[in-house]
Design a protein around this motif. Structure first.
Motif, PDB file in Angstrom:
ATOM      1  N   GLY A  38       0.793  -1.224   0.000  1.00 10.92           N
ATOM      2  CA  GLY A  38       0.000   0.000   0.000  1.00 10.92           C
ATOM      3  C   GLY A  38       0.826   1.275   0.000  1.00 10.92           C
ATOM      4  O   GLY A  38       0.469   2.249   0.660  1.00 10.92           O
ATOM      5  N   SER A  39       1.941   1.279  -0.749  1.00 11.92           N
ATOM      6  CA  SER A  39       2.815   2.442  -0.778  1.00 11.92           C
ATOM      7  C   SER A  39       2.743   3.147  -2.135  1.00 11.92           C
ATOM      8  O   SER A  39       3.170   2.592  -3.152  1.00 11.92           O
ATOM      9  N   GLU A  40       2.231   4.377  -2.134  1.00  3.71           N
ATOM     10  CA  GLU A  40       2.176   5.171  -3.362  1.00  3.71           C
ATOM     11  C   GLU A  40       3.579   5.546  -3.832  1.00  3.71           C
ATOM     12  O   GLU A  40       3.864   5.568  -5.029  1.00  3.71           O
ATOM     13  N   ALA A  41       4.454   5.863  -2.865  1.00  6.60           N
ATOM     14  CA  ALA A  41       5.809   6.282  -3.223  1.00  6.60           C
ATOM     15  C   ALA A  41       6.580   5.154  -3.894  1.00  6.60           C
ATOM     16  O   ALA A  41       7.274   5.367  -4.888  1.00  6.60           O
ATOM     17  N   LEU A  42       6.468   3.930  -3.370  1.00  4.37           N
ATOM     18  CA  LEU A  42       7.210   2.811  -3.950  1.00  4.37           C
ATOM     19  C   LEU A  42       6.651   2.451  -5.321  1.00  4.37           C
ATOM     20  O   LEU A  42       7.414   2.120  -6.243  1.00  4.37           O
ATOM     21  N   LYS A  43       5.324   2.525  -5.481  1.00  9.13           N
ATOM     22  CA  LYS A  43       4.744   2.266  -6.804  1.00  9.13           C
ATOM     23  C   LYS A  43       5.179   3.332  -7.806  1.00  9.13           C
ATOM     24  O   LYS A  43       5.466   3.027  -8.969  1.00  9.13           O
ATOM     25  N   ALA A  44       5.235   4.586  -7.350  1.00  8.04           N
ATOM     26  CA  ALA A  44       5.699   5.663  -8.231  1.00  8.04           C
ATOM     27  C   ALA A  44       7.149   5.440  -8.635  1.00  8.04           C
ATOM     28  O   ALA A  44       7.528   5.632  -9.804  1.00  8.04           O
ATOM     29  N   ASP A  45       7.951   5.018  -7.678  1.00 10.88           N
ATOM     30  CA  ASP A  45       9.359   4.703  -7.951  1.00 10.88           C
ATOM     31  C   ASP A  45       9.470   3.559  -8.952  1.00 10.88           C
ATOM     32  O   ASP A  45      10.303   3.578  -9.869  1.00 10.88           O
ATOM     33  N   GLY A  46       8.620   2.549  -8.798  1.00 13.03           N
ATOM     34  CA  GLY A  46       8.629   1.416  -9.717  1.00 13.03           C
ATOM     35  C   GLY A  46       8.197   1.805 -11.111  1.00 13.03           C
ATOM     36  O   GLY A  46       8.752   1.333 -12.112  1.00 13.03           O
ATOM     37  N   LEU A  47       7.199   2.697 -11.203  1.00 14.07           N
ATOM     38  CA  LEU A  47       6.756   3.184 -12.504  1.00 14.07           C
ATOM     39  C   LEU A  47       7.868   3.970 -13.188  1.00 14.07           C
ATOM     40  O   LEU A  47       8.077   3.852 -14.404  1.00 14.07           O
ATOM     41  N   ASN A  48       8.597   4.748 -12.398  1.00 18.42           N
ATOM     42  CA  ASN A  48       9.743   5.478 -12.928  1.00 18.42           C
ATOM     43  C   ASN A  48      10.759   4.518 -13.545  1.00 18.42           C
ATOM     44  O   ASN A  48      11.232   4.712 -14.668  1.00 18.42           O
ATOM     45  N   ASN A  49      11.076   3.442 -12.821  1.00 15.28           N
ATOM     46  CA  ASN A  49      12.030   2.454 -13.328  1.00 15.28           C
ATOM     47  C   ASN A  49      11.512   1.740 -14.568  1.00 15.28           C
ATOM     48  O   ASN A  49      12.290   1.387 -15.465  1.00 15.28           O
ATOM     49  N   ALA A  50      10.195   1.530 -14.627  1.00 16.54           N
ATOM     50  CA  ALA A  50       9.619   0.849 -15.797  1.00 16.54           C
ATOM     51  C   ALA A  50       9.825   1.684 -17.060  1.00 16.54           C
ATOM     52  O   ALA A  50      10.150   1.155 -18.125  1.00 16.54           O
ATOM     53  N   THR A  51       9.650   2.988 -16.953  1.00 14.31           N
ATOM     54  CA  THR A  51       9.862   3.835 -18.122  1.00 14.31           C
ATOM     55  C   THR A  51      11.345   4.068 -18.370  1.00 14.31           C
ATOM     56  O   THR A  51      11.740   4.358 -19.494  1.00 14.31           O
ATOM     57  N   ASP A  52      12.156   3.920 -17.325  1.00 15.53           N
ATOM     58  CA  ASP A  52      13.604   3.996 -17.512  1.00 15.53           C
ATOM     59  C   ASP A  52      14.083   2.866 -18.422  1.00 15.53           C
ATOM     60  O   ASP A  52      15.112   2.999 -19.090  1.00 15.53           O
ATOM     61  N   ILE A  53      13.351   1.774 -18.441  1.00 17.68           N
ATOM     62  CA  ILE A  53      13.686   0.675 -19.351  1.00 17.68           C
ATOM     63  C   ILE A  53      13.590   1.172 -20.794  1.00 17.68           C
ATOM     64  O   ILE A  53      14.485   0.936 -21.610  1.00 17.68           O
ATOM     65  N   VAL A  54      12.494   1.884 -21.088  1.00 19.21           N
ATOM     66  CA  VAL A  54      12.301   2.431 -22.437  1.00 19.21           C
ATOM     67  C   VAL A  54      13.414   3.424 -22.765  1.00 19.21           C
ATOM     68  O   VAL A  54      13.966   3.426 -23.872  1.00 19.21           O
ATOM     69  N   ALA A  55      13.754   4.275 -21.798  1.00 15.67           N
ATOM     70  CA  ALA A  55      14.813   5.260 -22.013  1.00 15.67           C
ATOM     71  C   ALA A  55      16.151   4.574 -22.261  1.00 15.67           C
ATOM     72  O   ALA A  55      16.928   4.999 -23.127  1.00 15.67           O
ATOM     73  N   SER A  56      16.438   3.513 -21.514  1.00 14.09           N
ATOM     74  CA  SER A  56      17.695   2.786 -21.691  1.00 14.09           C
ATOM     75  C   SER A  56      17.739   2.068 -23.042  1.00 14.09           C
ATOM     76  O   SER A  56      18.801   1.983 -23.668  1.00 14.09           O
ATOM     77  N   VAL A  57      16.584   1.567 -23.476  1.00 18.40           N
ATOM     78  CA  VAL A  57      16.513   0.938 -24.808  1.00 18.40           C
ATOM     79  C   VAL A  57      16.782   1.997 -25.885  1.00 18.40           C
ATOM     80  O   VAL A  57      17.482   1.724 -26.871  1.00 18.40           O
ATOM     81  N   ALA A  58      16.267   3.210 -25.685  1.00 14.69           N
ATOM     82  CA  ALA A  58      16.523   4.301 -26.634  1.00 14.69           C
ATOM     83  C   ALA A  58      18.012   4.613 -26.701  1.00 14.69           C
ATOM     84  O   ALA A  58      18.574   4.835 -27.784  1.00 14.69           O
ATOM     85  N   VAL A  59      18.671   4.618 -25.537  1.00  7.04           N
ATOM     86  CA  VAL A  59      20.126   4.842 -25.502  1.00  7.04           C
ATOM     87  C   VAL A  59      20.851   3.726 -26.235  1.00  7.04           C
ATOM     88  O   VAL A  59      21.789   3.976 -27.014  1.00  7.04           O
ATOM     89  N   LEU A  60      20.419   2.490 -26.016  1.00 11.89           N
ATOM     90  CA  LEU A  60      21.050   1.341 -26.680  1.00 11.89           C
ATOM     91  C   LEU A  60      20.901   1.436 -28.200  1.00 11.89           C
ATOM     92  O   LEU A  60      21.865   1.196 -28.951  1.00 11.89           O
ATOM     93  N   ILE A  61      19.704   1.795 -28.654  1.00  3.98           N
ATOM     94  CA  ILE A  61      19.467   1.948 -30.101  1.00  3.98           C
ATOM     95  C   ILE A  61      20.350   3.064 -30.663  1.00  3.98           C
ATOM     96  O   ILE A  61      20.941   2.932 -31.737  1.00  3.98           O
ATOM     97  N   GLY A  62      20.450   4.167 -29.914  1.00  2.00           N
ATOM     98  CA  GLY A  62      21.287   5.276 -30.352  1.00  2.00           C
ATOM     99  C   GLY A  62      22.749   4.869 -30.486  1.00  2.00           C
ATOM    100  O   GLY A  62      23.433   5.258 -31.441  1.00  2.00           O
TER     101      GLY A  62
END
Length: 289
Positions: A38-62
């Motif tokens: 029941g932690s909003e902060a931890l879920k928000a942190d996890g969502l941040n990391n989930a989109t960081d995956i997309v950002a890291s894939v963009a870096v890899l493609i670049g």
């Protein structure tokens, strides 16, 4: 020199892969634990990391696109694809930061009566330690290969580590009768994400618009003026192609010199900049003085 530049890009891929693996594992852990605890902060942190995956894939493609050799449409090569990838990553991060902040602000008014389970806090602290080690690795790698996109990934790693520390503090504070502290921490999480996104965007746009550090330019100028036969530097410019630096310089030499001697001085200037400053390419124009 060119072969080494391509090898550095290959090494940069390793940092992107490590970030992707770390974010996959940690985002899954945070979202699952955050949901059940029941932690909003931890879920928000996890969502941040989930989109960081997309950002890291963009870096890899670049990084992969940057390794393509010159062609008819790109006679100077594809080096700037790495910088474009950094900018794409910043857009993704900014979108997530705004979304996380909005959801957290909503939760402050809708759900502040319960404190999250303490396991969410310890999860955040554990993830912070993991991301800090990933940051150290990527920062060291970025400095070794002079990669803007890998350094952007490293900044994102460090931001995520601090975000997780903040999550831990917010959740622990909520155990002392301050349940609203958890969503407030989530708001701070969103703001940190936005700040990091802005810094990455600022650096990437500076490179793409041919901005260059004036202190480095002055160092190049000093090296050139110390070369034998150079009477002065009339003009000097530099720009970035991904992790490579290209310099254009106009030097002044004795007007009595023949073409061969003037050419030898120009070649000396090229060699000095390449060896002492790891410049990728130098274009020297000679004018009599």
């Amino acid at each position: 020199m060119e072969e080494q530049a391509y090898l550095d890009l290959k090494r940069g891929e390793r940092g992107a892969f490590i970030s992707i693996i770390a974010y996959l594992c940690l985002s899954s852990l945070k979202i699952i634990v955050g949901f059940f605890a029941g932690s909003e902060a931890l879920k928000a942190d996890g969502l941040n990391n989930a989109t960081d995956i997309v950002a890291s894939v963009a870096v890899l493609i670049g990084l992969k696109l940057s390794q393509r050799p010159p062609d008819d449409d790109h006679p100077y090569g594809h080096w700037k694809a790495e910088t474009v990838a950094s900018m794409v990553a910043s857009f993704i991060m900014m979108g997530v930061g705004i979304q996380v902040s909005y959801q957290a602000i909503t939760s402050v008014f809708n759900r502040i009566e319960e404190s999250p389970d303490l396991i969410a806090g310890w999860t955040g602290l554990f993830c912070a330690l993991v991301m800090f080690f990933v940051y150290r690795y990527n920062k060291k790698l970025a400095n070794e290969i002079n990669s803007q996109s890998v350094m952007a990934a490293a900044k994102d790693n460090l931001s995520d580590a601090w975000v997780s520390v903040g999550t831990f503090i917010g959740i622990v504070g909520a155990q002392f009768g301050l349940p609203w502290l958890d969503p407030i921490t989530a708001i701070i999480v969103g703001l940190i994400i936005c700040k990091t996104a802005w810094e990455i965007f600022r650096d990437a746009s500076h490179h793409l618009t041919d901005g260059f550090d004036q202190k480095e330019l002055e160092a190049y100028k000093t090296t050139i003026t110390n070369c034998y036969g150079v009477k002065g530097v009339k003009d000097i410019k530099a720009r970035n192609y991904g992790n490579n630096v290209v310099v254009d310089v106009v030097i002044l030499v004795n007007s009595q010199l023949d073409v061969k001697n003037a050419h030898d001085i120009a070649s000396m200037v090229e060699d000095k900049l390449i060896k002492e400053h790891s410049v990728y390419d130098v274009i020297v124009h000679v004018e009599p003085n």
